[in-house]
Design a protein around this motif. Structure first.
Motif, PDB file in Angstrom:
ATOM      1  N   LEU A 280     -15.222 -42.582  -4.172  1.00  0.00           N
ATOM      2  CA  LEU A 280     -14.584 -43.454  -3.267  1.00  0.00           C
ATOM      3  C   LEU A 280     -15.420 -44.618  -3.087  1.00  0.00           C
ATOM      4  N   SER A 281     -16.822 -44.531  -2.871  1.00  0.00           N
ATOM      5  CA  SER A 281     -17.610 -45.683  -2.281  1.00  0.00           C
ATOM      6  C   SER A 281     -17.783 -46.547  -3.574  1.00  0.00           C
ATOM      7  N   ASP A 282     -18.239 -46.032  -4.820  1.00  0.00           N
ATOM      8  CA  ASP A 282     -18.462 -46.709  -6.018  1.00  0.00           C
ATOM      9  C   ASP A 282     -17.113 -47.699  -6.413  1.00  0.00           C
ATOM     10  N   THR A 283     -16.178 -46.850  -6.224  1.00  0.00           N
ATOM     11  CA  THR A 283     -14.799 -47.495  -6.427  1.00  0.00           C
ATOM     12  C   THR A 283     -14.654 -48.916  -5.784  1.00  0.00           C
ATOM     13  N   ARG A 284     -15.085 -48.855  -4.683  1.00  0.00           N
ATOM     14  CA  ARG A 284     -14.774 -49.870  -3.463  1.00  0.00           C
ATOM     15  C   ARG A 284     -15.945 -51.110  -3.991  1.00  0.00           C
ATOM     16  N   LEU A 285     -16.876 -50.548  -4.089  1.00  0.00           N
ATOM     17  CA  LEU A 285     -18.004 -51.586  -4.540  1.00  0.00           C
ATOM     18  C   LEU A 285     -17.867 -52.278  -5.710  1.00  0.00           C
ATOM     19  N   TYR A 286     -17.224 -51.460  -6.787  1.00  0.00           N
ATOM     20  CA  TYR A 286     -17.083 -52.093  -8.083  1.00  0.00           C
ATOM     21  C   TYR A 286     -15.870 -53.036  -8.045  1.00  0.00           C
ATOM     22  N   ARG A 287     -14.964 -52.781  -7.229  1.00  0.00           N
ATOM     23  CA  ARG A 287     -13.717 -53.590  -6.909  1.00  0.00           C
ATOM     24  C   ARG A 287     -14.215 -54.853  -6.204  1.00  0.00           C
ATOM     25  N   LEU A 288     -15.097 -54.798  -5.398  1.00  0.00           N
ATOM     26  CA  LEU A 288     -15.369 -55.763  -4.595  1.00  0.00           C
ATOM     27  C   LEU A 288     -16.274 -57.086  -5.608  1.00  0.00           C
TER      28      LEU A 288
ATOM     29  N   ALA B 103     -17.998 -55.092 -16.656  1.00  0.00           N
ATOM     30  CA  ALA B 103     -16.846 -54.547 -17.031  1.00  0.00           C
ATOM     31  C   ALA B 103     -17.241 -53.360 -18.060  1.00  0.00           C
ATOM     32  N   GLU B 104     -18.408 -53.237 -18.672  1.00  0.00           N
ATOM     33  CA  GLU B 104     -18.842 -51.880 -19.275  1.00  0.00           C
ATOM     34  C   GLU B 104     -19.034 -50.881 -18.275  1.00  0.00           C
ATOM     35  N   LEU B 105     -19.717 -51.262 -16.932  1.00  0.00           N
ATOM     36  CA  LEU B 105     -19.736 -50.281 -15.931  1.00  0.00           C
ATOM     37  C   LEU B 105     -18.327 -49.752 -15.672  1.00  0.00           C
ATOM     38  N   SER B 106     -17.465 -50.578 -15.337  1.00  0.00           N
ATOM     39  CA  SER B 106     -16.265 -50.181 -14.730  1.00  0.00           C
ATOM     40  C   SER B 106     -15.552 -49.288 -15.841  1.00  0.00           C
ATOM     41  N   GLU B 107     -15.697 -49.725 -17.232  1.00  0.00           N
ATOM     42  CA  GLU B 107     -15.157 -48.875 -18.177  1.00  0.00           C
ATOM     43  C   GLU B 107     -15.672 -47.338 -18.083  1.00  0.00           C
ATOM     44  N   GLN B 108     -17.122 -47.298 -17.783  1.00  0.00           N
ATOM     45  CA  GLN B 108     -17.883 -46.048 -17.425  1.00  0.00           C
ATOM     46  C   GLN B 108     -17.207 -45.311 -16.293  1.00  0.00           C
ATOM     47  N   HIS B 109     -16.848 -46.007 -15.272  1.00  0.00           N
ATOM     48  CA  HIS B 109     -16.350 -45.493 -13.888  1.00  0.00           C
ATOM     49  C   HIS B 109     -15.148 -44.952 -14.175  1.00  0.00           C
ATOM     50  N   PHE B 110     -14.064 -45.718 -14.901  1.00  0.00           N
ATOM     51  CA  PHE B 110     -12.870 -45.232 -15.221  1.00  0.00           C
ATOM     52  C   PHE B 110     -12.892 -44.082 -15.839  1.00  0.00           C
TER      53      PHE B 110
ATOM     54  N   ILE C 202      -7.757 -50.783 -19.778  1.00  0.00           N
ATOM     55  CA  ILE C 202      -8.872 -51.327 -19.438  1.00  0.00           C
ATOM     56  C   ILE C 202      -9.916 -50.619 -20.190  1.00  0.00           C
ATOM     57  N   GLY C 203     -10.038 -49.357 -20.591  1.00  0.00           N
ATOM     58  CA  GLY C 203     -10.933 -48.681 -21.188  1.00  0.00           C
ATOM     59  C   GLY C 203     -10.983 -49.222 -22.840  1.00  0.00           C
ATOM     60  N   SER C 204      -9.714 -49.309 -23.264  1.00  0.00           N
ATOM     61  CA  SER C 204      -9.606 -49.721 -24.665  1.00  0.00           C
ATOM     62  C   SER C 204     -10.009 -51.174 -24.988  1.00  0.00           C
ATOM     63  N   ALA C 205      -9.824 -51.970 -23.856  1.00  0.00           N
ATOM     64  CA  ALA C 205     -10.159 -53.414 -24.085  1.00  0.00           C
ATOM     65  C   ALA C 205     -11.672 -53.578 -24.313  1.00  0.00           C
ATOM     66  N   GLY C 206     -12.345 -52.584 -23.605  1.00  0.00           N
ATOM     67  CA  GLY C 206     -13.984 -52.509 -23.588  1.00  0.00           C
ATOM     68  C   GLY C 206     -14.407 -51.643 -24.611  1.00  0.00           C
ATOM     69  N   ILE C 207     -13.754 -51.351 -25.838  1.00  0.00           N
ATOM     70  CA  ILE C 207     -14.560 -50.486 -26.808  1.00  0.00           C
ATOM     71  C   ILE C 207     -15.628 -51.056 -27.216  1.00  0.00           C
TER      72      ILE C 207
ATOM     73  N   VAL D 248      -2.955 -43.925 -14.791  1.00  0.00           N
ATOM     74  CA  VAL D 248      -3.747 -43.420 -16.098  1.00  0.00           C
ATOM     75  C   VAL D 248      -3.335 -44.396 -17.118  1.00  0.00           C
ATOM     76  N   VAL D 249      -2.279 -44.941 -17.507  1.00  0.00           N
ATOM     77  CA  VAL D 249      -2.240 -46.054 -18.655  1.00  0.00           C
ATOM     78  C   VAL D 249      -3.124 -47.191 -18.321  1.00  0.00           C
ATOM     79  N   LYS D 250      -3.261 -47.449 -16.905  1.00  0.00           N
ATOM     80  CA  LYS D 250      -3.867 -48.880 -16.826  1.00  0.00           C
ATOM     81  C   LYS D 250      -5.440 -48.700 -16.884  1.00  0.00           C
ATOM     82  N   MET D 251      -5.826 -47.364 -16.454  1.00  0.00           N
ATOM     83  CA  MET D 251      -7.262 -47.172 -16.720  1.00  0.00           C
ATOM     84  C   MET D 251      -7.518 -47.271 -18.382  1.00  0.00           C
ATOM     85  N   GLN D 252      -6.622 -46.540 -19.145  1.00  0.00           N
ATOM     86  CA  GLN D 252      -6.790 -46.474 -20.596  1.00  0.00           C
ATOM     87  C   GLN D 252      -6.895 -47.801 -21.092  1.00  0.00           C
TER      88      GLN D 252
END
Lengths: 409, 265
Positions: free
Chosen positions: B198-206, B157-164, B260-265, B254-258
């Protein structure tokens, strides 16, 4: 006559140039635009209708792109067999299209979904091209229209077709792991010749990790250590670290010790991020042979772990590290961790002068007002004393402000 | 570039806090009569002090001890306090001036408020019932259920937040461009950036799918689609950019990434 020929030649060249230009940068047709609107709205069935019509239209300038989005939409609509057919068609009809690469990634995802480990292996470690005069490949199994049930891995008969062909040669497979089943029909999924790129291999290996760790882990390690692209190496390390498997974790430690510096840093970061019971000890193992950059990353990762043992390790690094930058990072990191009262103060006394200012910052970060007041009262070096007062002011606690008011300089 | 050497020196701050000796204080006072930048700096410090004094509802803990707040926030977010609280609180502690602290308080309040508001508003549409017609496929884990592996889930989750956070720059760059006035080189630049993610996004999604982190997987999927459309588009024209912008808008990316980011403060 010469002029006519010249004009005719010019006209022909112009037409050729125009058609090449239109092929290279053909704008989307109205149908494709509608399809993409449906995709944006996640209306997959309507998108499929539009895309099928686009694919069937000989005048459609971007049929390769239409095929990709068709496969994507079919996948989203759970029409997996249709998606595989579409991907195969894209590869067959437009082998050089830029859309082939994402389509192959989609195929790996579908293969994982259907537990087609043979297809995943074919992607992760593709077979070598058939030698001239070699017997033909066995007939491909027809593409199932319903999900294929998972097949247990065949026992030890090591199929030559499953031997990884990546260069350099594949590592020895550890004993005790079942080997993947021989492929029965991935040619229905994958056209030959097939040369997956490294990212596709990493994706396929990630899908195989839980079922075949004994084979997957060495291949990922090989990618992490040998690839020239640091991003690919980082992704291989990520797949290893996030698997949660102890043997994969050991491999990450090995990569952190042996890899190129940038890959070592990535491995150390993942060791800290994904934690684990022995993470602190593993990081210290890496530290003992690390370059200053890797050491700084180890310090950061120890701070992320933030347990008592890791704090003790940080304290030891802060006391004994000869590289001032690494030492200062460790000191600052200690200020953010739950270091016991008085330990930073003791560190101040023993630290070299060029690290004392850093200890003052760490004391402020640790909100150790007593430690700062003690130094502000007793330090003979005026610059350091002023720095201690400055940190007290930043701290702004009642006790700190009272001290500053009563001891003006 | 600062015109006055004194404005960024500790002297102004020391003057404000009445920390200077008499001679130094007189020197700064004389300087202030002639230097507008330094007067403004003093005024800023006064403004912050007034703002903090006038906002009793901003329940700043004594001596900047945010650990209680962070613990409650961690509990609300369902994470253990070990890493997130100490990282966040240490970040707060490491800010070096009252200006930053005040900005931090204001920013925290705003981000938390927006996050809570958006989360409440957005949650029902984030995880829609999986129907073939209207939803993105987020598959159940195919192999081992590791959903109880909280440490690894939190790490992902933290990694995803950084990626977002990284991706947001690209997405906002694409979303805010004027299609009629975007040069080919600008478009090329955005395309390259999108392709690099792109590649990181796919990997993190999986990985998120595999761990049953469906919210993250869903937003990663939307991001992947946008990055794919942006990076693969060969036509440096207004229509292509408009299509990407349309996709970003329709997926509320943009809202969705925001959120997800907020949830991981």
């Amino acid at each position: 006559m010469t002029i006519r020929r010249w004009v005719a030649g010019l006209a022909t060249s112009a037409m050729v140039a125009l058609s090449v230009a239109s092929l290279a940068a053909a704008p989307d047709s109205r149908r494709m635009e509608r399809a993409k609107d449906f995709i944006a709205d996640e209306q997959w069935l309507r998108a499929i209708d539009q895309l099928k019509a686009a694919v069937a239209d000989a005048k459609e300038p971007n049929r390769d792109e239409a095929l990709f989005w068709l496969a994507h939409s079919e996948h989203q609509a759970e029409e997996l067999a249709a998606a595989i057919d579409t991907i195969a068609r894209l590869e067959r009809d437009y082998p050089r299209s830029r859309w082939v690469r994402p389509a192959r990634a989609l195929r790996v995802e579908i293969a994982q979904r259907l537990r087609r480990d043979d297809v995943l292996w074919w992607t992760a470690a593709p077979p070598p091209p058939a030698a001239p005069g070699a017997p033909p490949v066995p007939a491909a199994a027809p593409l199932a229209r319903t999900p294929v049930p998972p097949r247990p891995p065949a026992q030890p008969a090591k199929s030559p077709r499953m031997t990884p062909v990546a260069t350099p040669p594949p590592p020895e497979m550890p004993a005790g792991y079942p080997l993947p089943s021989p492929p029965e029909g991935p040619t229905a999924w994958i056209p030959e010749p097939f040369a997956p790129d490294t990212d596709l291999r990493i994706q396929a290996l990630g899908s195989l990790m839980q079922a075949h760790p004994g084979q997957v882990i060495p291949l990922l390690k090989e990618i992490a250590l040998d690839t020239k692209d640091p991003s690919e190496a980082r992704r291989a390390v990520f797949v290893l670290a996030q698997s949660g498997r102890p043997d994969a974790r050991t491999t990450v430690v090995e990569v952190a010790k042996q890899g190129p510096e940038i890959v070592r840093i990535a491995a150390v970061r993942e060791l800290g991020r994904f934690g684990g019971a022995n993470a602190g000890a593993e990081l210290l193992q890496v530290y003992s042979t690390a370059t200053p950059r890797v050491k700084r990353e180890v310090v950061s990762s120890l701070a992320v772990l933030g347990k008592g043992a890791e704090t003790a390790a940080l304290l030891r690094i802060a006391r004994t590290e000869s590289d001032p930058q690494v030492r200062n990072v460790a000191i600052l990191t200690l200020g953010r961790t739950s270091v016991a009262d008085g330990q930073l103060g003791a560190l101040y006394v023993s630290a070299p002068r060029d690290s004392r200012r850093t200890v003052l910052v760490a004391l402020c970060n640790a909100r150790d007002e007593d430690g700062l007041i003690r130094i502000a009262s007793t330090e003979r070096d005026m610059a350091l004393r002023q720095e201690a007062r400055r940190q007290l002011r930043l701290l702004g606690s009642a006790k700190a402000l009272k001290f500053l008011a009563e001891h003006k300089e | 570039m600062t015109l006055c050497e004194l404005v960024d020196s500790p002297a102004i701050e020391l003057y404000f806090y009445d920390e200077l000796d008499r001679a130094e204080r007189a020197r700064v006072q004389a300087h202030l009569t002639a230097c507008e930048a330094c007067r403004q700096r003093i005024e800023d410090l006064h403004a912050i002090r007034r703002a903090l004094a006038a906002r009793p509802r901003v329940d700043a803990p004594p001596a900047g001890d945010w650990s209680g707040f962070m613990r409650r926030l961690d509990e609300a977010c369902g994470t253990t306090p070990a890493s997130s609280s100490h990282v966040a609180s240490s970040t707060i502690r490491s800010w070096r001036s009252p200006v930053r602290m005040a900005v931090a308080i204001a920013a925290t309040l705003i981000v938390v408020s927006i996050g809570v508001f958006l989360a409440a508003r957005f949650k029902p549409s984030t995880v829609p019932a999986p129907t073939a017609q209207t939803s993105t496929v987020v598959h159940a884990p195919a192999t081992v259920d590791r959903s109880n592996d909280r440490t690894a889930n939190r790490a992902l989750a933290e990694l995803s937040e950084q990626h977002f956070e990284r991706s947001k720059l690209v997405v906002l760059g694409l979303a805010s461009r004027d299609p009629e006035h975007t040069s080919s080189s600008d478009w090329e630049y955005e395309r390259d950036l999108a392709g690099s993610l792109l590649s990181d996004t796919r990997l993190y999604r999986l990985a998120a799918q595999d761990r049953g982190l469906s919210n993250i997987a869903h937003v990663m999927g939307d991001l992947e689609t946008v990055l794919l459309e942006a990076s693969m588009s060969e036509h440096p024209d207004a229509a292509a950019l408009e299509r990407v912008q349309n996709l970003i808008r329709k997926r509320d990316l943009v809202v969705k990434m925001q959120v997800i980011g907020s949830a991981g403060i």
